[in-house]
Design an enzyme around this catalytic site. Structure first.
Site, PDB file in Angstrom:
ATOM      1  N   THR A 125      15.497  10.019  14.950  1.00 36.33           N
ATOM      2  CA  THR A 125      16.750   9.370  14.611  1.00 36.33           C
ATOM      3  C   THR A 125      16.484   8.091  13.853  1.00 36.33           C
ATOM      4  OG1 THR A 125      17.716  10.238  16.640  1.00 36.33           O
ATOM      5  CG2 THR A 125      18.859   8.386  15.591  1.00 36.33           C
ATOM      6  N   ALA A 132       5.040   1.585   5.710  1.00 41.71           N
ATOM      7  CA  ALA A 132       4.098   2.001   4.668  1.00 41.71           C
ATOM      8  C   ALA A 132       2.953   2.835   5.222  1.00 41.71           C
ATOM      9  CB  ALA A 132       3.542   0.765   3.958  1.00 41.71           C
ATOM     10  N   THR A 133       2.443   2.454   6.387  1.00 45.27           N
ATOM     11  CA  THR A 133       1.313   3.205   6.953  1.00 45.27           C
ATOM     12  C   THR A 133       1.692   4.655   7.216  1.00 45.27           C
ATOM     13  OG1 THR A 133       0.411   1.215   7.957  1.00 45.27           O
ATOM     14  CG2 THR A 133      -0.320   3.315   8.871  1.00 45.27           C
ATOM     15  N   CYS A 186     -15.622 -13.564   8.035  1.00 45.64           N
ATOM     16  CA  CYS A 186     -15.328 -14.057   9.371  1.00 45.64           C
ATOM     17  C   CYS A 186     -13.892 -13.811   9.785  1.00 45.64           C
ATOM     18  CB  CYS A 186     -15.630 -15.544   9.462  1.00 45.64           C
ATOM     19  SG  CYS A 186     -17.390 -15.847   9.360  1.00 45.64           S
TER      20      CYS A 186
END
Lengths: 355, 115
Positions: free
Chosen positions: A193, A127-128, A279
């Site tokens: 590839t 996705a990135t 945190c």
């Protein structure tokens, strides 16, 4: 669906505790849920990792981070790994042709699920990379004509937005500049590839999703309600972050007032979940998504995200409810905010001494 | 407990920051701390920092506890850099509790105490 129950069991029996020894009593499930009512002698299943000791593998309720592999997808990938070792871009021999075939079958399976044409599917590493490619690629391609990208505060995938925006202006094909250059694979849009067995797995997963979507939705919705109602029966001050109606049922993001998220996560070491508290993020800022949803800052610190999936069981949900209620009660005992609220003080109007 | 004159209560931090510590110290007649309690809304470092503070102040005098430094708390708990502010808050909580006790003592003696 009996097959689902079998796969649930099969998946669990394949994941053994790190101790190595598998007790006959626990062969059907190694999660805390099944062992709840049976205190075993000694601590032979205890896992010690990163300074934390837990009595067994935690329940997995973090489906928005990753999901366990469906054994049917694994079967397809396994077979493909062994047999499809040809390079799918090799034109000259049978091995290449077979691998290419496997990739194209997967492409059709993916396309069918989302109602697209196979020609519109490009495989990349995740996705990135896909987001980067579309946002940067489209903007670079059109840099002389258009410089405006529209997105939303809760969105961190600009993919569909950018393409749809441009398509609406009468462009039948959206063009983009590739991010990865090289041998020109994927019609030049992403060189490299392809890993055939990964693509095959993706395809099978999409086909299964399409077939079982209705059933999965019903099951997950049922578990989501069980979790929410179970927790609300015993605790007050439980807020659902985001709309309960317009929501993917597998995500239940809850804020437990007066209790901080990271401390709750640490107390819930037998349940694998995530938190939106400052945190738990690298930047010490609470989740921007929660802030954009209108969640107050102090409530954003108290949020826990439960992720429910295809293989989650009722037992796991019940155990998660039990553990969550126990930990929240314990932390509320320790919370000065809860004490103040119990005494009738309006905490929204206090001047805190910031530093 | 807040009303009793030999108990000092310090409340530091802010819920919007995700950290709120309440520390209470009980003094005996000779100016020594005989008991301490805490309540904390905070993370996995804030809670132990305030808990440690209650352990360290017991049996000490007012002057002694004012010398407790956040760096000592952080070192004892092996706090990573990103959590150092939790130890700072614990140090602040001790000081706030002592200041509150002094204020109460001053009022009990009919003086107005200016810190």
């Amino acid at each position: 669906m009996a097959s689902k129950a079998i796969f649930s069991t099969l998946r669990r029996s394949l994941t053994k505790p790190h101790g190595g020894a598998v007790s006959r009593r626990h062969h059907l499930s190694t999660t805390s849920a099944a062992t709840a009512s049976e205190p075993y002698p000694g601590d032979e299943h205890a896992i010690v990792m990163k300074g934390v000791r837990i009595s067994g593998r935690p329940l997995y309720l973090d489906m928005q981070s990753t999901t366990p592999l469906d054994p049917r997808v694994f079967d397809a990938m396994n077979a493909s790994s062994i047999y499809d070792y040809g390079n799918p871009h090799s034109r000259t021999h049978l091995y290449g042709w077979e691998a290419e075939n496997a990739v194209e079958v997967a492409r059709i399976q993916v396309a069918k699920l989302i109602g697209a044409s196979p020609k519109e599917i490009v495989f990349l590493s995740g996705a990135t990379e896909a987001n980067n490619t579309v946002v940067k690629g489209v903007m670079h391609f059109y840099k002389d004509k258009k410089r405006h990208v529209i997105t939303t505060q809760t969105e961190h995938k600009c993919v569909l937005d950018s393409c749809r925006h441009l398509q609406q202006e009468g462009r039948p094909r959206v063009r983009l500049e590739p991010l990865m250059n090289g041998g020109g694979q994927e019609r030049g849009l992403r060189s490299g590839t392809l890993a055939t067995q990964q693509v095959v797995g993706f395809g099978v997963a999409c086909e299964l999703a399409m077939k079982e979507m209705e059933y999965d939705e019903k099951w997950i919705k049922r578990l989501q309600e069980r979790l929410l109602n179970g927790v609300r029966e015993k605790l007050d001050g439980v807020v659902v972050n985001g709309s309960l109606e317009s929501r993917y049922a597998g995500n239940l993001n809850l804020s437990f007032a007066y209790v901080e998220g990271e401390s709750l996560l640490m107390g819930l070491k037998e349940v694998a979940v995530s938190s939106g508290s400052a945190c738990t993020s690298a930047s010490l800022e609470p989740s921007y998504v929660l802030r954009a949803l209108g969640v107050d800052e102090d409530m954003a610190h108290t949020s826990i995200r439960f992720g429910i999936g295809r293989f989650t069981t009722e037992e796991e949900i019940d155990k998660a409810v039990e553990l969550t209620v126990k930990q929240v009660e314990k932390l509320r005992e320790m919370s000065p905010l809860y004490e103040m609220v119990k005494e009738g003080i309006d905490i929204k109007n206090i001047q805190w001494s910031q530093h | 407990m807040r009303m009793i004159s030999n108990v000092g209560t310090g409340v530091v931090g802010a819920p919007a920051c995700g950290d709120l510590m309440k520390l209470q110290v009980k003094f005996d007649g000779s100016g020594k701390i005989v008991d301490a309690r805490f309540k904390t809304f905070g993370c996995g470092s804030a809670i132990p920092a305030s808990s440690l503070a209650t352990e360290w102040v017991k049996g000490k005098s007012m002057e002694e506890v004012l010398t407790i430094k956040n760096s000592q708390i952080a070192k004892h708990l092996f706090l990573p850099p990103v959590k150092l502010h939790c130890s700072m808050l614990a140090e602040d909580a001790i000081k706030a509790a002592v200041k509150d006790y002094q204020k109460k003592q001053g009022e009990a003696n009919g003086e107005t105490f200016e810190a």
